[in-house]
Design an enzyme around this catalytic site. Structure first.
Site, short mmCIF file in Angstrom:
data_model
loop_
_atom_site.label_atom_id
_atom_site.label_comp_id
_atom_site.label_asym_id
_atom_site.label_seq_id
_atom_site.Cartn_x
_atom_site.Cartn_y
_atom_site.Cartn_z
CB CYS A 95 37.96 11.74 75.43
SG CYS A 95 38.43 10.29 74.45
CB CYS A 235 33.75 5.06 73.51
SG CYS A 235 33.02 6.50 74.34
#
Length: 306
Positions: A95, A235
């Site tokens: 991530c 993101c």
């Protein structure tokens, strides 16, 4: 459930947590330096629930690499392992926004020095650079070496929302992405459910889908549906995938030109700067802040997984 490894399923008392975000991609942070906690998928989902829990797009468990079998082989290169879970409790390889928040926590907790540090992830070791804070106290930006983008193909990938379909670029940043360039970000719909991708079987374990529009020269904006989390405000790996896909669409490849290329990527939660280098490395720069610290109520923990 959440429990001590040596005492499971007994619920621990006073489990500390923090809350942080990177361009409004937010995370519950659970320090577990010695790897004593077990955090099951149901507990992750309960913690990330925005109405009944703390709320977050995912959970970051902070553990020494040597204390977790998943990252033990990286311990000689990175002391700390980011055990990342999506908000539904599923495991995520990497991530990009999370690793910035993770690094911010390490520095603020005195577990790492400001400047260069390394973080172990399921997608490998990531190099991170935490800049000095501004004079007014604004936290310095965090830059992450996201590794090399892989464009595995095949050709002919499509993304669909309702009756609309678009060609998409397959980009892997340690996790899979399907990047589609559209005329307007509203064409992505509400993103409450995952957009369809084809051909079948290309993304057997799910995929993050990015919808992208142009804002100017080497400047794009995006919305994203993250597998296991739904639409998020940002993101990091997706922004990297978008920048690489945009560069190739624009006929730019640093491996060919020998010059780095930088794209500005606007996300719903802010702005990221993505630089692809001639050796293939992709760096992402953006903010990361810790907004809260607290302690999980043991009574709630005892029933959170039910």
């Amino acid at each position: 459930m959440i429990g001590r490894v040596s005492e499971s399923p007994v619920t621990p008392v006073g489990v500390p947590f923090l809350k942080g975000h990177g361009t409004q991609n937010d995370f519950v942070i659970v320090p577990d330096p010695d790897g004593l906690l077990t955090i099951g998928p149901e507990a992750v989902a309960a913690l990330c629930d925005r109405r009944a829990g703390i709320g977050g797009d995912g959970l970051l468990r902070v553990v020494r690499s040597a204390a977790d079998p998943v990252a033990a082989d990286q311990a000689d290169r990175a002391e700390w392992f980011m055990d990342y879970r999506n908000s539904d409790g599923s495991i995520g390889e990497m991530c990009g926004n999370g690793v910035r928040v993770f690094a911010r926590y390490l520095v603020e907790a005195g577990l790492a020095e400001r400047g260069e540090l390394a973080v172990a992830t399921r997608a490998g070791v990531r190099r991170v650079r935490v800049a000095e804070d501004a004079e007014d106290g604004t936290p310095g930006l965090v830059t992450v070496d996201m590794g090399r983008a892989v464009l595995p193909g095949p050709d002919g990938i499509e993304v669909a929302v309702g009756e609309r379909r678009w060609p998409a670029r397959n980009v892997n940043m340690g996790n899979p992405h399907a990047v589609a360039f559209v005329d307007g970000l509203d064409q992505a719909g509400d993103l409450l459910s995952a957009p369809l991708t084809s051909p079948a079987g290309v993304y057997s374990e799910g995929v993050n889908v990015e919808f992208v529009v142009d804002r100017g020269p080497r400047h794009v904006a995006m919305r994203v549906h993250e597998r296991g989390s739904g639409e998020t405000r940002s993101c990091g790996t997706g922004a990297c995938a978008v920048a690489v896909a945009a560069a190739r669409r624009d006929g730019v490849d640093p491996a060919v030109t020998g010059e780095a290329v930088t794209y500005t990527v606007d996300v719903l939660g802010g702005r990221l700067m993505i630089t692809e280098h001639p050796d293939g490395r992709v760096e992402k720069t953006g903010p990361a802040v810790i907004v809260a610290r607290g302690e999980l109520d043991p009574r709630w923990l005892a029933t959170a997984h039910q």
